[in-house]
Design an enzyme around this catalytic site. Structure first.
Site, PDB file in Angstrom:
ATOM      1  N   CYS A  92      13.406 -15.314  -5.556  1.00 15.98           N
ATOM      2  CA  CYS A  92      13.103 -16.359  -6.533  1.00 15.98           C
ATOM      3  C   CYS A  92      11.795 -16.085  -7.269  1.00 15.98           C
ATOM      4  CB  CYS A  92      13.061 -17.714  -5.836  1.00 15.98           C
ATOM      5  SG  CYS A  92      14.500 -17.973  -4.783  1.00 15.98           S
ATOM      6  N   ASP A 133      25.276 -16.765  -0.418  1.00 16.60           N
ATOM      7  CA  ASP A 133      25.955 -16.714  -1.714  1.00 16.60           C
ATOM      8  C   ASP A 133      27.389 -16.208  -1.627  1.00 16.60           C
ATOM      9  OD1 ASP A 133      23.581 -17.523  -2.736  1.00 16.60           O
ATOM     10  OD2 ASP A 133      23.140 -15.692  -3.851  1.00 16.60           O
TER      11      ASP A 133
HETATM   12  P1  FAD Z   1      20.688 -12.311  -0.592  1.00 14.44           P
HETATM   13  O1  FAD Z   1      19.425 -13.033  -0.409  1.00 14.44           O
HETATM   14  O2  FAD Z   1      21.001 -11.749  -1.907  1.00 14.44           O
HETATM   15  O3  FAD Z   1      20.744 -11.162   0.484  1.00 14.44           O
HETATM   16  C1  FAD Z   1      21.853 -10.353   0.623  1.00 14.44           C
HETATM   17  C2  FAD Z   1      21.389  -8.979   1.085  1.00 14.44           C
HETATM   18  O4  FAD Z   1      22.471  -8.343   1.703  1.00 14.44           O
HETATM   19  C3  FAD Z   1      20.971  -8.085  -0.066  1.00 14.44           C
HETATM   20  O5  FAD Z   1      19.629  -7.658   0.090  1.00 14.44           O
HETATM   21  C4  FAD Z   1      21.937  -6.915   0.004  1.00 14.44           C
HETATM   22  O6  FAD Z   1      21.315  -5.673  -0.260  1.00 14.44           O
HETATM   23  C5  FAD Z   1      22.407  -6.967   1.432  1.00 14.44           C
HETATM   24  N1  FAD Z   1      23.752  -6.425   1.621  1.00 14.44           N
HETATM   25  C6  FAD Z   1      24.873  -6.733   0.924  1.00 14.44           C
HETATM   26  N2  FAD Z   1      25.929  -6.071   1.403  1.00 14.44           N
HETATM   27  C7  FAD Z   1      25.475  -5.329   2.422  1.00 14.44           C
HETATM   28  C8  FAD Z   1      26.090  -4.422   3.300  1.00 14.44           C
HETATM   29  N3  FAD Z   1      27.412  -4.191   3.228  1.00 14.44           N
HETATM   30  N4  FAD Z   1      25.344  -3.812   4.213  1.00 14.44           N
HETATM   31  C9  FAD Z   1      24.018  -4.048   4.297  1.00 14.44           C
HETATM   32  N5  FAD Z   1      23.375  -4.899   3.502  1.00 14.44           N
HETATM   33  C10 FAD Z   1      24.095  -5.539   2.573  1.00 14.44           C
HETATM   34  N6  FAD Z   1      17.764 -19.663  -5.586  1.00 14.44           N
HETATM   35  C11 FAD Z   1      17.105 -20.840  -5.538  1.00 14.44           C
HETATM   36  O7  FAD Z   1      17.513 -21.734  -4.801  1.00 14.44           O
HETATM   37  N7  FAD Z   1      15.988 -21.034  -6.301  1.00 14.44           N
HETATM   38  C12 FAD Z   1      15.482 -20.078  -7.117  1.00 14.44           C
HETATM   39  O8  FAD Z   1      14.470 -20.280  -7.779  1.00 14.44           O
HETATM   40  C13 FAD Z   1      16.160 -18.841  -7.187  1.00 14.44           C
HETATM   41  N8  FAD Z   1      15.708 -17.860  -8.001  1.00 14.44           N
HETATM   42  C14 FAD Z   1      16.352 -16.656  -8.010  1.00 14.44           C
HETATM   43  C15 FAD Z   1      15.852 -15.655  -8.820  1.00 14.44           C
HETATM   44  C16 FAD Z   1      16.471 -14.417  -8.835  1.00 14.44           C
HETATM   45  C17 FAD Z   1      15.953 -13.352  -9.728  1.00 14.44           C
HETATM   46  C18 FAD Z   1      17.601 -14.188  -8.008  1.00 14.44           C
HETATM   47  C19 FAD Z   1      18.274 -12.853  -7.997  1.00 14.44           C
HETATM   48  C20 FAD Z   1      18.107 -15.187  -7.196  1.00 14.44           C
HETATM   49  C21 FAD Z   1      17.488 -16.436  -7.192  1.00 14.44           C
HETATM   50  N9  FAD Z   1      17.968 -17.474  -6.403  1.00 14.44           N
HETATM   51  C22 FAD Z   1      17.317 -18.670  -6.379  1.00 14.44           C
HETATM   52  C23 FAD Z   1      19.195 -17.317  -5.592  1.00 14.44           C
HETATM   53  C24 FAD Z   1      18.849 -16.993  -4.151  1.00 14.44           C
HETATM   54  O9  FAD Z   1      17.981 -15.916  -4.119  1.00 14.44           O
HETATM   55  C25 FAD Z   1      20.111 -16.680  -3.399  1.00 14.44           C
HETATM   56  O10 FAD Z   1      20.916 -17.822  -3.430  1.00 14.44           O
HETATM   57  C26 FAD Z   1      19.872 -16.311  -1.958  1.00 14.44           C
HETATM   58  O11 FAD Z   1      19.008 -15.215  -1.864  1.00 14.44           O
HETATM   59  C27 FAD Z   1      21.197 -15.967  -1.273  1.00 14.44           C
HETATM   60  O12 FAD Z   1      20.965 -15.534  -0.005  1.00 14.44           O
HETATM   61  P2  FAD Z   1      21.971 -14.511   0.702  1.00 14.44           P
HETATM   62  O13 FAD Z   1      21.430 -14.222   2.039  1.00 14.44           O
HETATM   63  O14 FAD Z   1      23.339 -15.018   0.597  1.00 14.44           O
HETATM   64  O15 FAD Z   1      21.928 -13.218  -0.201  1.00 14.44           O
END
Ligand code: FAD
Length: 891
Positions: A99, A350
């Site tokens: 974020c 996500d």
């Molecule tokens: P992520 O945090 O994306 O983590 C997933 C990780 O899994 C990644 O690092 C990826 O490399 C890894 N991965 C994927 N597949 C594999 C695999 N097969 N093997 C090994 N590793 C793998 N949300 C808010 O609520 N407020 C905000 O202000 C906000 N700002 C944002 C700004 C930006 C620029 C971005 C990109 C997102 C923002 N978000 C925000 C959204 C928030 O970051 C996501 O909703 C959150 O990070 C999701 O968490 P996650 O664990 O599902 O995925």
């Protein structure tokens, strides 16, 4: 750093040997009692086994090391000190601040390291989790309960593959930015960017630092796109946001997004709405980006860089290939404990499909808060705790320069789509007591269930204090509270923080008044269809100054404080529609009138909301950058001029305009009034106010919600302008260089001629308006209008008249439509733009398209049947344009 995985060569034999080693280890460790157990290739695991005090060790593998994954790992360790936790992350970083990434690009976060909240080493030191970065999990074997991992360490040409066993697996792979299939994007990749992680951020930042781009196009006006627009602007670039929809920030409704559009434009961001990037070409001069939309002709932009932020797609391939069930929205299907269709595999973040807390429908809502909470719930459930996720309501907040935009729960678009029985209110309140310096207004749109008053959703746009109000409303939604509950909430109050009636209380009061029948209301979108034939009364109860500065066509002015004395001017047999600036004074008027037997309807959100939305709808989709303050004409400023500073911060309307008018009245010609206000809509109106009253608008600046505008009292004002400054009544505008077209005809050739002239005048920098009346309205008809309720005569009229520009005939030689086709073909051959292209170009060039409301009424045409963004107005508006023009053409 935590020890790496077992590695071998990529030869098949070695790989098999390697897999066997791990596999055996796994099988042997079923119900493993440690210490003294199995040798593992993993030192961390061993150390845990050695310290597990005879307890059964669970091996938990996590895929993805950021929001959901890292959160799950940390919670697992807190719940189970002896679990063997392995976290795989494809990238080089874990637990970083996604974020915060845009703010590093803009320079607000200066330190690169600030973005990484944990390193693999620090995570291991604190939680003793075996963190393995640059390790991609490529397959899951749900039967054997293993994952296949490819170690892609930097410098390795190809990865090394190995297999890891698990007792429980948590998937938190996130969502990847969508890279649309746009011709030319792949070959322009050195200047085209997406933003998801730290390497992406460094790529963008390094590009800016080394190549010094001047311009950027951001494709996609969602949260990330708008954040990028702000930060690229902060980094000194000229930024254009291209958005396929007619608004930015999709979770907002259009009416709430309009203030955001205005603010972005004021901050110099160019908005290209209702259009999309079609092609990209890398040229020596920069990226040539072609845009086009359904109602927009193709156009081109030349830019130094392109950011693609058109949305994200759940990373569900791994789960899919393992045979896990997918939800109907494309995310991984999970139960309330975050368990997938396989009881040993959990998924969070996500990548999963959630239940929308308000509607109970499946939804994809990619946000950090839900991902973190789901990680924690999965961990708890694995550790035997009865944790369950109850759904996502989409609470989100965004800073847009000096604005704060927050949403929670349902928006109106969704409520409409689902056919819910809802109602809505718009309330304007100050962040804190108006008399205490620094108060800034916020607009709250509250959606609630008809009947019960249960709060369904809220959207807030404003400055200070938006966050806490949205959080209170988010809490209210979680607690299934009603409008009456909001009214009852006892919230903290002292003048620097709030008002005795907090903005949330106000939202509750207004909704409760509706629900209990104290007042009836209409909305900005109902205004154009109000009859202007005298069958109803249209009343504006603002002060004369406000009314003169702009009012809704057809509304007569009786200021609220004179209402009781002037009741005789109103007919209580006719329905009465009343408006003021925000809906508050008109509510008082409604109470005065309804208790005297009038059937009264209050315009919710008042003129302010109506004006914001209708102005936005007619704003050109191609804006210019913030126009520099026009220099005063030579000879205007005399040496003894002085600057009068006015503090109108926190003043409720009409405070600022009254204060300005009074100051101008007392000022000498040439004096400059510098007014400090916190009302963004007032600031936006100033330019028009100055034109109408003959003053010189010297421009303004915005900072942290405070607009400082400078207005010079005209040195040689016209007689009317002087009267205007003295009495604050609107004066007719002086004739200008504008061009005013009145298109009465619905003939193709006449419409083409009109638009050609209008575009030529706009290209010369003239202010141009086209007033469509009678048959001319057919030019503006949508080919496929939405369903509207009409009487039989109107429906008949509708069938008989041409539906839109493509159906128009020629004024002569039409030959049953053949002539029109012929003309179109000839125009095409001769490279003359079609009528549709001319219309779109006119709108882009800022030509104001006005539909005559009286003609619409007569011909039974509803606003929804006309092209979007057409301004409904009456003859007064046309005459006002005529006064500002040196040419009026009746065609
Ligand atoms: P992520 O945090 O994306 O983590 C997933 C990780 O899994 C990644 O690092 C990826 O490399 C890894 N991965 C994927 N597949 C594999 C695999 N097969 N093997 C090994 N590793 C793998 N949300 C808010 O609520 N407020 C905000 O202000 C906000 N700002 C944002 C700004 C930006 C620029 C971005 C990109 C997102 C923002 N978000 C925000 C959204 C928030 O970051 C996501 O909703 C959150 O990070 C999701 O968490 P996650 O664990 O599902 O995925």
């Amino acid at each position: 750093m935590a020890p790496g995985p077992v590695t071998g060569t990529v030869s098949a034999t070695c790989l098999v040997a390697l897999q066997d080693a791990v596999y055996n280890t796994w099988h042997d460790r079923d119900n493993l009692i440690v210490p003294g157990g199995i040798s593992s290739d993993n030192d961390v695991s061993n150390s845990y086994k050695e310290q597990s005090m005879g307890k059964v060790v669970t091996r938990i593998v996590i895929v993805g090391g950021v929001a959901g994954g890292a959160s799950a790992a940390a919670r697992l360790r807190r719940m189970d000190e002896f679990a063997d936790i392995v976290l795989f992350e494809r990238g080089g970083y874990i637990s970083f601040a996604n974020c915060g990434l845009p703010y590093f690009i803009g320079g607000e976060i200066a330190d690169r390291d600030a973005l990484t909240l944990q390193t693999p080493e620090s995570f291991h030191a604190r939680f003793r989790v075996d963190v393995r970065t640059q390790q991609d999990v490529t397959a899951i074997d749900p039967v054997a309960k293993t994952v296949t991992v490819v170690h892609r360490a930097a410098g390795l040409a190809c990865g090394k593959t190995y297999v890891e066993p698990y007792d429980k697996l948590i998937l938190s792979p996130g969502a990847a930015p969508i890279v649309p299939d746009i011709p030319g994007v792949a070959s322009a990749c050195s200047r085209v960017f997406t933003l998801r992680n730290i390497p992406d951020t460094h790529r963008i930042k390094d590009f800016i630092d080394t190549t010094r781009p001047q311009t950027a196009v951001v494709a996609g006006g969602g949260y990330i796109g708008v954040e990028m627009a702000e930060n690229l602007r902060q980094a000194g670039l000229a930024v254009t946001v291209v958005e396929r929809m007619d608004q930015v920030i999709a979770p907002l409704d259009y009416d709430m997004a309009c203030d955001v559009h205005t603010h972005l434009r004021r901050k110099g961001v160019t908005l290209r709405l209702s259009t999309a990037v079609r092609t990209v070409e890398d040229t020596a001069a920069g990226l040539r980006v072609t845009l086009g939309g359904e109602s927009q002709p193709d156009s081109e932009l030349l830019t130094d860089m392109l950011i693609l932020s058109v949305g994200v797609r759940p990373e569900n391939a791994l789960a899919k290939s393992a045979g896990l069930a997918m939800g109907e929205r494309g995310g991984i299907k999970v139960d309330p404990h975050m368990r997938t269709s396989n009881e040993h595999i959990y998924a969070v973040g996500d990548a999963v499909e959630v239940v929308d807390f308000v509607t109970g429908q499946p939804a994809m809502i990619p946000l950090a808060g839900p991902a973190n909470k789901q990680g924690r719930i999965a961990a708890d459930h694995i550790c035997g705790r009865p944790a369950a996720y109850t759904g996502t309501q989409g609470s989100a907040i965004l800073r847009v320069f000096d604005l704060t935009v927050a949403t929670t729960g349902l928006n109106e678009k969704t409520a409409k789509r689902l056919g819910l029985a809802y109602d809505k209110t718009f309330t304007y309140s100050n962040s804190h007591a108006g008399y205490f310096p620094g108060a800034v207004p916020m607009c709250i749109k509250t959606l609630f269930e008809q009947g019960s008053g249960k709060i369904l959703g809220a959207q807030i746009v404003g400055g200070d204090g938006v966050d806490k109000r949205c959080d209170v409303l988010a809490t209210a939604i979680r607690a299934s509270m009603t409008a009456a509950d909001l009214a009852r909430l006892e919230l903290c109050y002292a003048p620097p923080y709030s008002s005795a009636k907090d903005p949330v209380n106000m939202a509750g009061f207004v909704a409760d008044n509706l629900l209990t029948g104290l007042v009836k209301h209409i909305h900005w979108h109902d205004v154009s269809s109000l009859p202007r034939d005298g069958s109803v009364t249209l009343l504006d109860v603002r002060t004369t100054v406000e009314y003169d500065n702009g009012h809704i066509d057809g509304f007569v002015n009786i200021p609220l404080d004179e209402l009781r004395e002037r009741l005789a001017e109103l007919d209580n047999r006719k329905p009465l529609y009343v408006n003021c600036r925000s809906g508050q004074r008109s509510y008082l008027a409604a109470r005065i009138l309804s208790q005297r037997g009038f059937d009264v309807y209050n315009l919710d959100g008042g003129y302010r909301l109506y004006h914001t939305v209708t102005r936005d709808a007619t704003a050109p989709s191609r804006d210019a950058d913030v126009s520099p303050a026009p220099a005063p004409a030579s000879g205007q400023v005399v040496h003894e001029t002085k600057t009068i500073r006015l503090d109108a911060r926190g003043l409720q309307c009409p405070g600022p305009i009254m204060k300005l008018a009074a100051a101008l009245k007392d000022a000498h010609h040439g004096d400059i009034v510098e007014i400090h206000t916190t009302d963004p809509a007032f600031a936006g109106d100033l330019d028009g106010y100055c034109r109408r009253t003959g003053q010189v608008f010297l421009g303004g600046t915005d900072e942290k919600g405070v607009t400082v505008a400078r207005i010079q009292k005209s040195h040689q004002p016209t007689a009317e302008a002087t009267r205007c400054a003295a009495t604050s009544h609107a004066a007719p505008r002086a004739a200008g260089t504008g061009k005013n077209f009145i298109l009465f005809s619905g003939d193709l050739d006449k419409a083409i001629a009109t638009f050609i002239m209008a575009n030529a005048a706009a290209a010369m920098g003239r202010k141009v308006s086209i007033f469509f009346t009678f048959w001319g309205l057919n030019v503006l008809r949508k080919p496929k209008p939405p369903k509207v309720t009409k009487d039989f005569i109107s429906r008949m009229f509708g069938w008989m008249m041409p539906r839109g520009s493509r159906k128009l005939g020629l004024s002569s030689m039409n030959m049953g439509g053949l002539g029109a086709k012929l003309i179109r073909a000839i125009m095409k051959k001769k490279n003359v733009d079609s009528l549709e292209t001319l219309i779109a170009a006119a709108r882009q060039n800022g030509v104001e398209l006005i539909a005559c409301t009286m003609s619409m009424d007569i011909m039974g045409l509803k606003a929804e049947e006309l092209l979007d963004g057409i301004k409904p107005a009456g003859a007064t508006a046309m005459l006002a344009h005529a006064e500002e023009s040196d040419m009026s053409l009746f065609i």
